[in-house]
Write a protein that holds these residues in place. Sequence first.
Motif, PDB file in Angstrom:
ATOM      1  N   LEU A 264       0.819  -1.209   0.000  1.00  0.00           N
ATOM      2  CA  LEU A 264       0.000   0.000   0.000  1.00  0.00           C
ATOM      3  C   LEU A 264       0.859   1.267   0.000  1.00  0.00           C
ATOM      4  CD1 LEU A 264      -2.819  -1.102   2.462  1.00  0.00           C
ATOM      5  CD2 LEU A 264      -3.053  -0.695   0.000  1.00  0.00           C
ATOM      6  N   THR A 265       2.008   1.200   0.669  1.00  0.00           N
ATOM      7  CA  THR A 265       2.924   2.350   0.653  1.00  0.00           C
ATOM      8  C   THR A 265       3.414   2.618  -0.763  1.00  0.00           C
ATOM      9  OG1 THR A 265       3.637   1.803   2.902  1.00  0.00           O
ATOM     10  CG2 THR A 265       5.020   3.317   1.650  1.00  0.00           C
ATOM     11  N   ALA A 266       3.791   1.546  -1.453  1.00  0.00           N
ATOM     12  CA  ALA A 266       4.243   1.688  -2.836  1.00  0.00           C
ATOM     13  C   ALA A 266       3.106   2.179  -3.723  1.00  0.00           C
ATOM     14  CB  ALA A 266       4.781   0.351  -3.345  1.00  0.00           C
ATOM     15  N   ALA A 267       1.897   1.644  -3.505  1.00  0.00           N
ATOM     16  CA  ALA A 267       0.745   2.069  -4.306  1.00  0.00           C
ATOM     17  C   ALA A 267       0.441   3.544  -4.081  1.00  0.00           C
ATOM     18  CB  ALA A 267      -0.471   1.211  -3.964  1.00  0.00           C
ATOM     19  N   ALA A 268       0.579   4.001  -2.835  1.00  0.00           N
ATOM     20  CA  ALA A 268       0.333   5.416  -2.531  1.00  0.00           C
ATOM     21  C   ALA A 268       1.306   6.314  -3.274  1.00  0.00           C
ATOM     22  CB  ALA A 268       0.439   5.651  -1.025  1.00  0.00           C
TER      23      ALA A 268
ATOM     24  N   THR B 141       0.160   6.618  -7.151  1.00  0.00           N
ATOM     25  CA  THR B 141      -1.197   7.059  -7.461  1.00  0.00           C
ATOM     26  C   THR B 141      -1.442   8.406  -6.784  1.00  0.00           C
ATOM     27  OG1 THR B 141      -2.106   5.854  -5.548  1.00  0.00           O
ATOM     28  CG2 THR B 141      -2.096   4.706  -7.682  1.00  0.00           C
ATOM     29  N   ASP B 142      -2.528   9.054  -7.190  1.00  0.00           N
ATOM     30  CA  ASP B 142      -2.816  10.386  -6.655  1.00  0.00           C
ATOM     31  C   ASP B 142      -4.228  10.523  -6.083  1.00  0.00           C
ATOM     32  OD1 ASP B 142      -0.317  11.716  -7.438  1.00  0.00           O
ATOM     33  OD2 ASP B 142      -1.047  11.380  -9.488  1.00  0.00           O
ATOM     34  N   ARG B 143      -5.206   9.773  -6.646  1.00  0.00           N
ATOM     35  CA  ARG B 143      -6.608  10.032  -6.298  1.00  0.00           C
ATOM     36  C   ARG B 143      -7.312   8.850  -5.648  1.00  0.00           C
ATOM     37  NH1 ARG B 143      -5.640  11.073 -11.364  1.00  0.00           N
ATOM     38  NH2 ARG B 143      -6.931   9.317 -12.050  1.00  0.00           N
ATOM     39  N   VAL B 144      -7.070   7.650  -6.107  1.00  0.00           N
ATOM     40  CA  VAL B 144      -7.809   6.490  -5.626  1.00  0.00           C
ATOM     41  C   VAL B 144      -7.536   6.254  -4.136  1.00  0.00           C
ATOM     42  CG1 VAL B 144      -5.983   4.817  -6.248  1.00  0.00           C
ATOM     43  CG2 VAL B 144      -8.376   4.061  -6.121  1.00  0.00           C
TER      44      VAL B 144
ATOM     45  N   ASP C 164       2.265   2.187  11.670  1.00  0.00           N
ATOM     46  CA  ASP C 164       2.262   1.928  10.225  1.00  0.00           C
ATOM     47  C   ASP C 164       1.127   2.676   9.537  1.00  0.00           C
ATOM     48  OD1 ASP C 164       4.445   0.264  10.360  1.00  0.00           O
ATOM     49  OD2 ASP C 164       3.290  -1.603  10.313  1.00  0.00           O
ATOM     50  N   LEU C 165      -0.043   2.695  10.147  1.00  0.00           N
ATOM     51  CA  LEU C 165      -1.196   3.341   9.527  1.00  0.00           C
ATOM     52  C   LEU C 165      -1.033   4.850   9.448  1.00  0.00           C
ATOM     53  CD1 LEU C 165      -4.032   1.244  11.170  1.00  0.00           C
ATOM     54  CD2 LEU C 165      -3.354   1.205   8.761  1.00  0.00           C
ATOM     55  N   ILE C 166      -0.489   5.446  10.496  1.00  0.00           N
ATOM     56  CA  ILE C 166      -0.240   6.885  10.468  1.00  0.00           C
ATOM     57  C   ILE C 166       0.759   7.230   9.360  1.00  0.00           C
ATOM     58  CG2 ILE C 166       0.886   8.751  11.763  1.00  0.00           C
ATOM     59  CD1 ILE C 166      -0.490   7.604  14.269  1.00  0.00           C
ATOM     60  N   SER C 167       1.755   6.384   9.202  1.00  0.00           N
ATOM     61  CA  SER C 167       2.744   6.610   8.141  1.00  0.00           C
ATOM     62  C   SER C 167       2.107   6.445   6.762  1.00  0.00           C
ATOM     63  CB  SER C 167       3.910   5.629   8.307  1.00  0.00           C
ATOM     64  OG  SER C 167       4.502   5.766   9.584  1.00  0.00           O
ATOM     65  N   LEU C 168       1.279   5.414   6.610  1.00  0.00           N
ATOM     66  CA  LEU C 168       0.580   5.202   5.345  1.00  0.00           C
ATOM     67  C   LEU C 168      -0.338   6.375   5.016  1.00  0.00           C
ATOM     68  CD1 LEU C 168      -0.674   1.489   5.106  1.00  0.00           C
ATOM     69  CD2 LEU C 168       0.494   2.806   3.330  1.00  0.00           C
ATOM     70  N   ASP C 169      -1.064   6.840   6.018  1.00  0.00           N
ATOM     71  CA  ASP C 169      -1.979   7.949   5.801  1.00  0.00           C
ATOM     72  C   ASP C 169      -1.219   9.195   5.368  1.00  0.00           C
ATOM     73  OD1 ASP C 169      -4.798   8.562   5.878  1.00  0.00           O
ATOM     74  OD2 ASP C 169      -4.365   9.912   7.559  1.00  0.00           O
ATOM     75  N   ASP C 170      -0.021   9.374   5.919  1.00  0.00           N
ATOM     76  CA  ASP C 170       0.806  10.518   5.550  1.00  0.00           C
ATOM     77  C   ASP C 170       1.315  10.386   4.116  1.00  0.00           C
ATOM     78  OD1 ASP C 170       2.377  12.976   6.338  1.00  0.00           O
ATOM     79  OD2 ASP C 170       4.016  11.624   5.799  1.00  0.00           O
ATOM     80  N   VAL C 171       1.868   9.228   3.768  1.00  0.00           N
ATOM     81  CA  VAL C 171       2.413   9.028   2.421  1.00  0.00           C
ATOM     82  C   VAL C 171       1.325   9.201   1.367  1.00  0.00           C
ATOM     83  CG1 VAL C 171       3.448   7.327   0.861  1.00  0.00           C
ATOM     84  CG2 VAL C 171       4.291   7.537   3.208  1.00  0.00           C
ATOM     85  N   SER C 172       0.117   8.730   1.678  1.00  0.00           N
ATOM     86  CA  SER C 172      -0.986   8.788   0.712  1.00  0.00           C
ATOM     87  C   SER C 172      -1.716  10.122   0.728  1.00  0.00           C
ATOM     88  CB  SER C 172      -1.985   7.668   1.000  1.00  0.00           C
ATOM     89  OG  SER C 172      -2.669   7.915   2.217  1.00  0.00           O
ATOM     90  N   ASN C 173      -1.346  11.011   1.653  1.00  0.00           N
ATOM     91  CA  ASN C 173      -2.023  12.294   1.831  1.00  0.00           C
ATOM     92  C   ASN C 173      -3.504  12.093   2.160  1.00  0.00           C
ATOM     93  OD1 ASN C 173      -2.173  15.092   2.050  1.00  0.00           O
ATOM     94  ND2 ASN C 173      -2.684  15.372  -0.119  1.00  0.00           N
ATOM     95  N   GLY C 174      -3.761  11.173   3.096  1.00  0.00           N
ATOM     96  CA  GLY C 174      -5.110  10.994   3.608  1.00  0.00           C
ATOM     97  C   GLY C 174      -6.023  10.156   2.744  1.00  0.00           C
TER      98      GLY C 174
END
Length: 303
Positions: free
Chosen positions: A57-61, A64-67, A87-97
């Motif tokens: 998911l980190t790599a996918a974030a 991608t930009d919108r999904v 991990d989730l807080i980091s993922l949320d940050d990388v994906s910009n929410g």
Amino acid sequence: MSLRLSTVILPYRRWHEGGRSAWQRAEQLGFHTAFTYDHLSWRTFRDGPWFGAVPTLTAAAAVTDRVRLGTLVTSPNFRHPVTLAKDLISLDDVSNGRITLGIGAGGTGFDATALGQDPWTPRERADRFGEFVALLDKLLTEDGKDGVSYQGDYYSAHEVRNIPGCVQRPRLPFAVAATGPRGLDLAARHGQAWVTTGDPRLFENGTPEQSLQALRGQAERLADACAAIGRDVSGLDRILLTGFTPDRGRPLESVDAFVDFAGRHQELGFTEIVIHWPIPDSDFAADEQVFERIATEALAQLG
């Protein structure tokens, strides 16, 4: 409410051999969310390649930009709330929410014994799930300098700091998978969405009509759980992960077949349908051209 269409991309392909392109294609096709399973291995894929959900998911974030992105689902089988929250807080940050956490009680499969323990009983799974979700909610919501401390029967935390917290406030959304009374209560108390795959007892010999009736009953019990705590069930999204009802793969045989299937479930109050990204020579085999037509054409026919 308009129906949303999402997909789940199983993490079985190397990133540079089709993994990356699937996530980017999911965004191009306009899916609302692209989920992945959070397992150490899974069923018939156990003896083949299988990658971790969080790095995937980190790599996918990053590509991608919108999904929206998420797990469907994470469980306590091999996770601890403290490390998962970080991990989730980091993922949320990388994906910009853009992260949604699908979360369930886990089961008795490979994940249940991978760390060397015996499978938990149904009661222990339910007990652990309740504690797991409540602590995870606390860890993701309270990001002050005093940290979070907790001592439960199964999980504990000591002055855990999760600064700066999630991009999404007060935290990233939970999609709680549940069919029983205790799980539905957790969905009502902590969920922004409820997830079901239907009634597993009907998969082998049930009919689509029996499945619809079972799902109607689950939705009614969810409404009762919400009412019991004074929550309006209409504020809770309802997600159906397909492929595990008696319909099996038939909804992906044509656009018309999917529109019929989705419409019948939309009438039950489901707000989101999740379909599996096609995997050749598996239970999720499907014609890729038909799959892409469903992604781009079906919702317009549902209104």
